[in-house]
Write an enzyme that holds these catalytic residues in place. Structure first.
Site, PDB file in Angstrom:
ATOM      1  N   LEU A  22      43.921 -63.590 -41.653  1.00  0.00           N
ATOM      2  CA  LEU A  22      44.953 -63.894 -40.625  1.00  0.00           C
ATOM      3  C   LEU A  22      44.610 -63.362 -39.297  1.00  0.00           C
ATOM      4  O   LEU A  22      45.416 -63.050 -38.641  1.00  0.00           O
ATOM      5  CB  LEU A  22      46.354 -63.789 -41.149  1.00  0.00           C
ATOM      6  CG  LEU A  22      46.632 -64.632 -42.243  1.00  0.00           C
ATOM      7  CD1 LEU A  22      47.996 -64.321 -42.774  1.00  0.00           C
ATOM      8  CD2 LEU A  22      46.823 -66.062 -42.148  1.00  0.00           C
ATOM      9  N   GLY A  23      43.343 -63.258 -39.189  1.00  0.00           N
ATOM     10  CA  GLY A  23      42.947 -62.895 -37.727  1.00  0.00           C
ATOM     11  C   GLY A  23      43.031 -63.973 -36.888  1.00  0.00           C
ATOM     12  O   GLY A  23      43.602 -65.117 -37.347  1.00  0.00           O
ATOM     13  N   ASN A  44      31.232 -67.265 -40.915  1.00  0.00           N
ATOM     14  CA  ASN A  44      29.967 -67.734 -40.703  1.00  0.00           C
ATOM     15  C   ASN A  44      29.005 -66.866 -41.613  1.00  0.00           C
ATOM     16  O   ASN A  44      28.169 -65.876 -41.262  1.00  0.00           O
ATOM     17  CB  ASN A  44      29.552 -67.004 -39.373  1.00  0.00           C
ATOM     18  CG  ASN A  44      30.116 -67.844 -38.164  1.00  0.00           C
ATOM     19  OD1 ASN A  44      30.024 -69.202 -38.575  1.00  0.00           O
ATOM     20  ND2 ASN A  44      30.600 -67.294 -37.114  1.00  0.00           N
ATOM     21  N   LYS A  53      25.376 -74.513 -39.695  1.00  0.00           N
ATOM     22  CA  LYS A  53      26.281 -73.790 -38.523  1.00  0.00           C
ATOM     23  C   LYS A  53      25.483 -72.796 -38.049  1.00  0.00           C
ATOM     24  O   LYS A  53      25.506 -72.383 -36.890  1.00  0.00           O
ATOM     25  CB  LYS A  53      27.340 -73.171 -39.313  1.00  0.00           C
ATOM     26  CG  LYS A  53      28.394 -72.466 -38.373  1.00  0.00           C
ATOM     27  CD  LYS A  53      28.896 -72.902 -37.008  1.00  0.00           C
ATOM     28  CE  LYS A  53      30.058 -72.275 -36.378  1.00  0.00           C
ATOM     29  NZ  LYS A  53      29.705 -70.752 -36.053  1.00  0.00           N
ATOM     30  N   ASN A  96      24.466 -72.093 -34.002  1.00  0.00           N
ATOM     31  CA  ASN A  96      24.840 -71.127 -33.357  1.00  0.00           C
ATOM     32  C   ASN A  96      23.536 -70.669 -32.590  1.00  0.00           C
ATOM     33  O   ASN A  96      23.460 -69.974 -31.443  1.00  0.00           O
ATOM     34  CB  ASN A  96      25.262 -69.885 -34.321  1.00  0.00           C
ATOM     35  CG  ASN A  96      26.870 -70.197 -34.300  1.00  0.00           C
ATOM     36  OD1 ASN A  96      27.426 -71.092 -34.411  1.00  0.00           O
ATOM     37  ND2 ASN A  96      27.730 -68.761 -34.780  1.00  0.00           N
ATOM     38  N   GLU A 101      23.356 -72.489 -29.537  1.00  0.00           N
ATOM     39  CA  GLU A 101      24.434 -71.837 -28.760  1.00  0.00           C
ATOM     40  C   GLU A 101      23.657 -70.787 -27.818  1.00  0.00           C
ATOM     41  O   GLU A 101      23.914 -70.626 -26.761  1.00  0.00           O
ATOM     42  CB  GLU A 101      25.676 -71.431 -29.312  1.00  0.00           C
ATOM     43  CG  GLU A 101      26.656 -70.837 -28.675  1.00  0.00           C
ATOM     44  CD  GLU A 101      27.634 -70.204 -29.482  1.00  0.00           C
ATOM     45  OE1 GLU A 101      28.075 -69.045 -29.719  1.00  0.00           O
ATOM     46  OE2 GLU A 101      28.356 -71.098 -30.237  1.00  0.00           O
TER      47      GLU A 101
END
Length: 301
Positions: free
Chosen positions: A8-9, A95, A173, A177, A180
């Site tokens: 729950l960051g 990730n 993903k 990245n 990105e």
């Protein structure tokens, strides 16, 4: 649909909140009591252990994992393995390296447990805008989870998709990245060139605003860069130190394994490494070599 959220960051809590607002019942666990308390204010039912999380969910259970890649994910995956029962499904939304995902999924398959990898993009804006999700796993398992993905996505039919078997989501993903990295580096270099042309006195925020509309280089990253330049035109107080969380390295590794040329992504990764070297031995040696062969001056510290 009911599910459990582990981690729950900021991003995990935002995802859980979006799910809760979308009508799903979310039970959450985080080792931090403060994180659990904060989650409770967002419509998430917090519990104090993984065992309590699993016990609170109806069978077949769905548990979404949102913890840092690497050892933390391994430890959590291993801790959940004996708690879950046949037919339950674990979704790794972090990730993770796709090779680690393949290894973990094999262990879960041996217990007849579902394992889905969901490469997730959207960062802190996902709560409002929705998340982009690249999903790997068994087709029937992913289809059963459709209501979750439709709630988290920008729209039911946009921003998410089942891209292939387990591992494919995290692989996709990872490459996302890597791209990105290259885009961020290009923006950074371009604005640096503008900044150094001092005789024109360019307003970088103004330039960014112009580019945001109609330009072929417009993007969400440009939106964010322009916003940052509006808040802090000279980027005062920010150290020129750029961290990486691993995906760029893994993308370059994959490119080499597949014999794919990826110079832009590779160089953008190297630039991140370079940003961390405040006392560059390589640059000192370059200066020394120029002095040795050409008598060029050396600038003293």
């Amino acid at each position: 649909m009911e599910l459990g959220m582990v981690g729950l960051g900021r991003m995990g809590a935002n995802m859980a909140e979006r799910l809760a607002k979308g009508g799903h019942k979310v039970t959450g666990f985080d080792p931090s009591a403060d994180a659990r308390q904060a989650a409770a204010a967002s419509g998430i039912a917090p519990v104090a252990s993984l065992a309590a999380l699993v016990a609170a969910l109806p069978a077949p259970r769905v548990v979404w994992l949102m913890v840092p890649a690497g050892r933390v994910t391994d430890d959590t995956v291993n801790a959940l393995l004996p708690l879950l029962a046949r037919g339950d499904t674990l979704i790794d939304g972090g990730n993770s390296n796709y090779k680690d995902t393949l290894r973990r999924a094999q262990r879960y398959a041996e217990r007849e447990l579902g394992y889905v990898d969901c490469g997730t993009s959207g960062g802190v804006w996902g709560l409002k805008e929705g998340y982009s999700m690249m999903i790997g796993g068994d087709e029937k398992t992913v289809e059963a989870l459709r209501p979750i993905f439709e709630t988290l996505a920008p729209a039911k039919d946009q921003g998410w998709g089942h891209v292939g078997p387990v591992g494919a989501g995290h692989f996709t993903k990872m490459v996302h990245n890597g791209i990105e990295y290259g885009m961020m580096q290009a923006y950074a270099e371009g604005f640096a060139i503008l900044k150094h042309k001092q005789e024109f006195g360019l307003d970088l925020h103004q330039v960014g605003e112009i580019w945001r509309y109609g330009s072929v280089v417009r993007s969400w990253l440009l939106d964010l860069a322009t916003d940052a330049l509006d808040k802090n035109p000279n980027l005062d107080g920010i150290a020129p130190y750029v961290v990486d969380s691993g995906e760029g390295r893994w993308t370059v590794d994959a490119a080499m394994e597949l014999s794919v040329s990826a110079p832009v992504i590779t160089l953008s990764l190297m630039e991140r490494y370079r940003s961390r070297d405040s006392d560059s031995f390589a640059d000192k040696l370059l200066a020394s070599l120029r002095n040795e062969f050409g008598g060029h001056a050396i600038k003293k510290e």
